[in-house]
Write a protein that holds these residues in place. Sequence first.
Motif, PDB file in Angstrom:
ATOM      1  N   ASP A  20       0.846  -1.184   0.000  1.00 53.37           N
ATOM      2  CA  ASP A  20       0.000   0.000   0.000  1.00 53.37           C
ATOM      3  C   ASP A  20       0.887   1.240   0.000  1.00 53.37           C
ATOM      4  N   ALA A  58       0.691   5.612   0.113  1.00 50.46           N
ATOM      5  CA  ALA A  58      -0.101   6.820   0.368  1.00 50.46           C
ATOM      6  C   ALA A  58       0.576   7.992  -0.333  1.00 50.46           C
ATOM      7  N   PRO A 107      -6.487  11.229  -6.888  1.00 54.72           N
ATOM      8  CA  PRO A 107      -6.530   9.998  -7.693  1.00 54.72           C
ATOM      9  C   PRO A 107      -6.441  10.213  -9.203  1.00 54.72           C
ATOM     10  N   THR A 115      -9.646   1.732  -9.057  1.00 51.82           N
ATOM     11  CA  THR A 115     -10.371   0.777  -8.220  1.00 51.82           C
ATOM     12  C   THR A 115     -11.323   1.416  -7.228  1.00 51.82           C
ATOM     13  N   HIS A 162     -12.889   7.160  -3.093  1.00 51.66           N
ATOM     14  CA  HIS A 162     -12.161   7.071  -1.825  1.00 51.66           C
ATOM     15  C   HIS A 162     -10.669   7.273  -2.013  1.00 51.66           C
ATOM     16  N   THR A 184      -8.506   5.645  -4.257  1.00 53.60           N
ATOM     17  CA  THR A 184      -7.662   4.481  -4.505  1.00 53.60           C
ATOM     18  C   THR A 184      -7.516   4.145  -5.983  1.00 53.60           C
ATOM     19  N   THR A 192      -5.150   1.304  -8.356  1.00 62.73           N
ATOM     20  CA  THR A 192      -4.263   0.148  -8.334  1.00 62.73           C
ATOM     21  C   THR A 192      -3.265   0.273  -9.472  1.00 62.73           C
ATOM     22  N   GLU A 208      -1.545  -0.787  -4.205  1.00 65.47           N
ATOM     23  CA  GLU A 208      -2.763  -0.024  -3.941  1.00 65.47           C
ATOM     24  C   GLU A 208      -2.314   1.367  -3.498  1.00 65.47           C
ATOM     25  N   THR A 237      -3.359   5.132  -2.460  1.00 67.36           N
ATOM     26  CA  THR A 237      -4.509   5.880  -1.960  1.00 67.36           C
ATOM     27  C   THR A 237      -4.083   7.290  -1.583  1.00 67.36           C
TER      28      THR A 237
END
Length: 182
Positions: free
Chosen positions: A54, A56, A61, A78, A82, A84, A86, A95, A97
């Motif tokens: 993951d 950040a 996005p 994905t 929110h 996110t 991928t 992932e 985010t």
Amino acid sequence: MSEAALLVTAPWLTAAPSRRLLAALAADGRQARFVGGCVRDALLTPGADVADLDVATPERPERVMRLLRAAGIRAIPTGLQHGTVTALLDGHRYEITTLRRDVACFGRHAEVEFTDDFAADAARRDFTINAMSCDGDGRLHDPVGGLADLRAGRVRFVGEPRQRIVEDYLRILRFFRFFARF
């Protein structure tokens, strides 16, 4: 070694796909960090490789999608609402985010607001041991005391436990799963 000087070492951090991903996300000079379980697990077992990576980033996005595509990295939207995205790169799945804070929580779902603040993002996470991050140089960032809890074998909610549970009742199950493991 002090927490401020602690370096995370892990094969996934120095792997060419990870280096390429971080470089793509930092194209405009904004740092992205690995976050959560991969950092926690690297501190426990430095040589272990993990598949759950993951990242950040303060980038929104839509910007993440553009940066990845410009670098020739496959990007899948994905969960854009929110934050996110991928990234698929050389057989690795990341992932990514956008940093966020919760505006309102509805059980398992939250209305989020994007932010540039890594500490604010860490403050919304479930457990301190999952709120740690590391930059591309492996420097640990630990705004909520996750390293001390990890070393003590302690699973502790970030902030007020009751609030964390009301935000997402499944955190109770996660607590017991993590308690058994750590």
